[in-house]
Scaffold this active site. Sequence first.
Site, PDB file in Angstrom:
ATOM      1  N   ASP A  46      -9.500   5.889  -2.182  1.00 62.95           N
ATOM      2  CA  ASP A  46      -8.359   6.409  -2.941  1.00 62.95           C
ATOM      3  C   ASP A  46      -8.898   7.087  -4.204  1.00 62.95           C
ATOM      4  O   ASP A  46     -10.113   7.220  -4.375  1.00 62.95           O
ATOM      5  CB  ASP A  46      -7.363   5.281  -3.270  1.00 62.95           C
ATOM      6  N   TYR A 103      -5.819   6.650   4.636  1.00 60.06           N
ATOM      7  CA  TYR A 103      -6.002   5.689   3.555  1.00 60.06           C
ATOM      8  C   TYR A 103      -5.292   4.364   3.872  1.00 60.06           C
ATOM      9  O   TYR A 103      -5.883   3.282   3.779  1.00 60.06           O
ATOM     10  CB  TYR A 103      -5.489   6.239   2.203  1.00 60.06           C
ATOM     11  N   GLU A 162       0.821  -1.212   0.000  1.00 61.06           N
ATOM     12  CA  GLU A 162       0.000   0.000   0.000  1.00 61.06           C
ATOM     13  C   GLU A 162       0.856   1.263   0.000  1.00 61.06           C
ATOM     14  O   GLU A 162       0.523   2.245  -0.652  1.00 61.06           O
ATOM     15  CB  GLU A 162      -0.956  -0.003   1.195  1.00 61.06           C
TER      16      GLU A 162
END
Length: 295
Positions: free
Chosen positions: A136, A118, A35
Amino acid sequence: MHALVEPVVAWFDEHARDLPWRAPGRTAWGVLVSEVMLQQTPVARVEPVWRAWMQRWPTAADLAAAGPDDVLRAWGRLGYPRRALRLQECARTVVEHHGGELPADEAALLALPGIGTYTAAAVTAFARGRRSVVVDTNVRRVLARALEGRALPDPHLSAAELRRAGDVVPDDDATAARWNAAVMELGALVCTARAPRCGACPVATTCRWRLAGMPADELAHRRRRQAWQGTDRQARGALMAALRDAPGPLPAATLARAWPDDAQRARALTSLVVDGLAVVDDGAGGAVRLPGGAA
Ligand code: SF4
């Protein structure tokens, strides 16, 4: 359940990309690494770097013990290399305060260095299979189009938009985690920014933007185009590439070949030093090296 969920998850069941950080044997730490790498870099560039990285440093403890120069070299051309140092800082905190295991709780993840809203939500969904609201640019685009009939979302995520995204996320953990991955994948593969493939979209018959005739982006004039050629960012990238490729400290004259414009090179170098990405050795005629590398 929201009407978007079922068709998008069914589409994902059939079309999800086979990515290594989705494989059954993946670890929560591996998901976090993916990520962080994927935040500003496309999947195709991340995948080989992630594989090599996880082979070399499979756990937080492994990364915590690595030299920062090795970490920056392994980060390679993924861009925004401060992410690599923040990831290592995160690894050290995980080792020092969590016994080397990534905490399961979203709030505890958020408290780690370099982990924003996020990333904490993504790890909660994709590594833990728990409900979270993952938002996102891909997710925002799909929801703006399908639900609001707009070409693109606002330039910045607002609390109201986050709330609306949360309203769509199913209540139970497993479906919520699946939805998060599915809608993000739909934005990446089908509902793309420039050329959405509505013919292949599972929500084409209800998408408000499509039904409205795809009106133009009303905020086009406000969107910032990120220039690259000739910018200080490009200069930083060139200097970082030269430092990564060098086995040891680089004399100032050699570094000048990486970016000949004196003023811009000086600015870029200062910013790299301030960010902890480069070190100038005063005693070695101003030679420059990666942090942690031999002087
Ligand atoms: Fe995006 Fe087209 Fe699907 Fe609407 S129909 S969500 S614009 S791909």
